[in-house]
Design an enzyme around this catalytic site. Structure first.
Site, short mmCIF file in Angstrom:
data_model
loop_
_atom_site.label_atom_id
_atom_site.label_comp_id
_atom_site.label_asym_id
_atom_site.label_seq_id
_atom_site.Cartn_x
_atom_site.Cartn_y
_atom_site.Cartn_z
N LEU A 161 60.10 33.30 -56.11
CA LEU A 161 59.82 32.73 -54.80
C LEU A 161 60.77 33.25 -53.72
CD1 LEU A 161 61.00 28.98 -54.53
CD2 LEU A 161 62.06 30.68 -56.00
N GLY B 247 70.02 29.90 -60.00
CA GLY B 247 68.95 30.51 -60.77
C GLY B 247 69.23 31.93 -61.18
N ASP C 126 53.38 37.30 -58.04
CA ASP C 126 54.12 36.20 -58.66
C ASP C 126 53.60 34.88 -58.10
OD1 ASP C 126 56.53 35.16 -60.21
OD2 ASP C 126 56.88 34.33 -58.20
N GLY D 183 54.87 31.86 -58.16
CA GLY D 183 55.90 31.09 -57.48
C GLY D 183 56.14 31.58 -56.07
N HIS E 288 111.98 11.13 -90.66
CA HIS E 288 112.98 12.18 -90.48
C HIS E 288 112.82 13.27 -91.53
CE1 HIS E 288 114.75 8.38 -88.94
NE2 HIS E 288 114.96 9.16 -87.89
N GLY F 130 50.51 29.79 -67.24
CA GLY F 130 49.25 29.28 -66.73
C GLY F 130 49.27 27.92 -66.09
N ASP F 131 50.44 27.34 -65.83
CA ASP F 131 50.45 25.98 -65.29
C ASP F 131 51.13 25.86 -63.93
OD1 ASP F 131 53.07 26.37 -65.97
OD2 ASP F 131 53.31 24.48 -67.05
#
Length: 595
Positions: A509, A500, A571, A573, A226, A414-415
């Site tokens: 894409l 995205g 591109d 993709g 209290h 490059g992959d």
């Protein structure tokens, strides 16, 4: 400078009644007696009417300690709570009203915190109820371990240990025990528990000025709930030191407040006083348990951490230690519907599962039924076309692996070809064993899982989203025709764009797939043969992908590449998407006869 504290209230005089009204809105299993403002009683909705078949357990006192005591009204704990004004004992008429409302033939137990006002008002109400023919027993709880042994009649104050006594009594009553046994268990529990609090600030009553009694850099040991002065004011210390001091006071053999010695088993409650963040309470708890175990030689059976009995907006905590045995634990573990009892606490530490466990993984294919996820022994015509189309798409990606890597070497890392090649190989491998080719939706979902298994980076997650969205659209269709395939493509494009962030013209894409979907929709609406429409749309996909060579990148790693470098290659993709899309379209056309 003194100033009035800011409170989320209306009239300070109505704070308690408005709190009760909010409690009712939140917990439909509770009711209150229609006697505001004099009578403020919260009770179980299933116990009102005077014909309650078990012992009623009633507690209460001044308000301002929420969730105590109204928050502990519920099956397996309190039958009713009598609420006084803030830090003021409830009047006799209010206590009597609560007794009359919930007490049946089995009688009632009053659990009263050891404050002079509470003892007098509850005591008088008990005597009046007895004169009316009610069976009433009373247990006084005084668990404070901060002050020296009592002088005169005042004794130890009732603190957060009262909540444990409430739970034990409530569980005993719910088990159907008679009043004498319920009272005996509550009294025994009250003799096994000790509490001490530490305040970093004093509390402020609604409508009153905030006190600066403690001052900066100070804390008060044994401050009452209290706001009344405690045992001592000391310099603020790290929580390790505070915890060590509090536990020594509670377990002191000199005062002998609790009958706990080395080798005993205990229950612990770390209680916030109203304004202490949960993080700080958990930090405190993390220091309490090891010290009890290592310094005091105690086995800790249960730990309850949270704000159980507060003091408005006081900053600080209290620690409660109760000696435990199997009977105590049985009552504490018994089920309850009291809204503020920590129902998740259960089991001794030795019985608890490990604190750290492996990250759960989704069910693998080997755990799913062979029937639902396996290549059908007999393909339908549609299943055969789907198989041919998937095989064509995968081989198209495999055939342009080096081109994709070369393009990506100019505008990315490059992959791209290698990554897409992994996905294509996984699709071909899994299709032989897992794909339910007669079910278009499930097959698309399985393609996504194949991609998820081997494809990393942005390409992998984009195609997984693409497949999941297409799957969901197809799954909702009763049958799969050209129209449904178009809708699935549109849903997949929309999902990739949504998550995205790319759209047409961003050099992704989608610059292949969006023109393809538009042409496909246009030709189907014009009534063209579906396979022919599909083939035409694949030309739009290829043209759209090739046009990316002249676009400025607005998504992906290509955004960091100069315009001159981007102009040297399309591109990758988009070219990959156009490649598998065109391969699928030509495979469908070759394997479908004209209508």
């Amino acid at each position: 400078m003194a100033f009035e504290a800011k409170k989320l209230i209306n009239d300070p005089n109505n704070a308690v009644t408005e709190y009760i009204e909010g409690l009712m809105e939140t917990y439909p299993g509770l009711q209150y007696l229609d006697g505001f403002p004099e009578v403020k009683v919260v009770l179980r909705a299933d116990a009102a009417g005077g014909d309650y078949s078990k012992v009623a357990v009633i507690s209460g006192g001044g308000s301002g300690h929420e969730p105590a005591q109204a928050g502990y009204v519920g099956e397996g704990m309190l039958t009713a709570a009598i609420c006084g004004d803030i830090f003021a004992s409830p009047p006799v008429d209010s206590i009597l009203a609560g007794i009359r409302a919930v007490t049946g033939p089995m009688g009632c137990l009053l659990i009263v915190t050891n404050y002079t006002g509470d003892r007098l008002y509850f005591g008088l109400a008990a005597e009046q109820a007895k004169s009316e023919g009610y069976k009433v027993e009373t247990v006084i709880v005084g668990d404070d371990c901060a002050l020296p042994p009592r002088r005169g009649i005042v004794g130890r104050r009732g603190l957060a240990g009262t909540i444990l006594v409430n739970k034990i009594a409530g569980a005993a009553a719910e088990a159907g025990l008679p009043l004498s046994d319920v009272a005996a268990e509550a009294k025994r529990a009250s003799e096994l528990v000790g509490t001490m609090g530490v305040a970093l600030s004093v509390c402020t009553l609604p409508g009153q000025v905030t006190s600066d009694r403690l001052g900066p850099g100070k804390m008060e040991l044994g401050l009452g709930i209290h706001g009344e002065p405690g045992a001592a004011v000391a310099d603020f210390q790290p929580v390790d030191i505070i915890v060590s001091h509090v536990l020594k006071e509670i377990l002191s053999t000199e005062t002998g407040y609790v009958p706990i010695k080395r080798g005993n088993r205990v229950v612990v409650m770390v209680n916030g006083l109203g304004a202490t963040p949960m993080m700080e309470l958990m930090i405190t708890c993390g220091k309490v348990v090891p010290r009890l175990q290592l310094e005091h030689g105690l086995a800790v059976d249960r730990v309850y951490t949270g704000s159980f009995m507060t003091s408005l907006d006081m900053s600080g905590f209290s620690i409660t230690v109760m000696k435990s045995d199997q009977a105590i634990l049985q009552r504490l573990d018994a089920p309850t519907k009291a809204p503020h009892w920590p129902v998740a606490v259960d089991g001794t530490k030795s019985n608890r599962p490990p604190a750290k466990i492996p990250i759960p993984m989704p069910a693998s294919r080997v755990t799913k039924s062979d029937e639902s996820l396996s290549r059908p022994t007999q393909l339908t015509p549609e299943g055969h076309i789907l198989e041919v189309a998937i095989e064509a798409a995968a081989n198209a990606i495999i055939n342009i692996k080096d081109d994709l890597n070369e393009w990506d070497g100019k505008v990315g890392d490059g992959d791209c070809g290698s990554t897409m090649h992994k996905g294509a190989m996984a699709v071909l491998e899994d299709m032989k064993k897992y794909y339910p080719l007669n079910d278009a939706a499930e097959t698309i979902n399985e393609i996504g899982l194949s991609i998820k298994r081997v494809m990393g980076g942005t390409s992998g997650i984009i195609y997984l989203i693409f497949c999941k969205a297409a799957y969901a659209q197809l799954k909702a269709s009763a049958q799969v025709t050209a129209k449904e395939w178009l809708e699935a493509l549109e849903a997949a494009i929309a999902a990739v764009s949504k998550y995205g962030g790319a759209s047409a013209g961003y050099r992704t894409l989608l610059d292949a797939l969006i023109p393809a979907s538009e042409v496909l929709k246009e030709r189907l609406n014009a009534g063209d043969d579906p396979s022919a429409a599909f083939a035409l749309s694949s030309e739009a996909a290829l043209a759209g992908a090739e046009s990316t060579q002249h676009m400025q990148a607005q998504a992906g790693r290509s955004t960091y590449v100069s315009e001159e470098a981007l102009a040297t290659a399309p591109d990758p993709g988009a070219m990959a998407a156009a490649s598998w899309y065109r391969a699928v379209a030509l495979a469908v056309k070759d394997n479908c006869s004209a209508p």
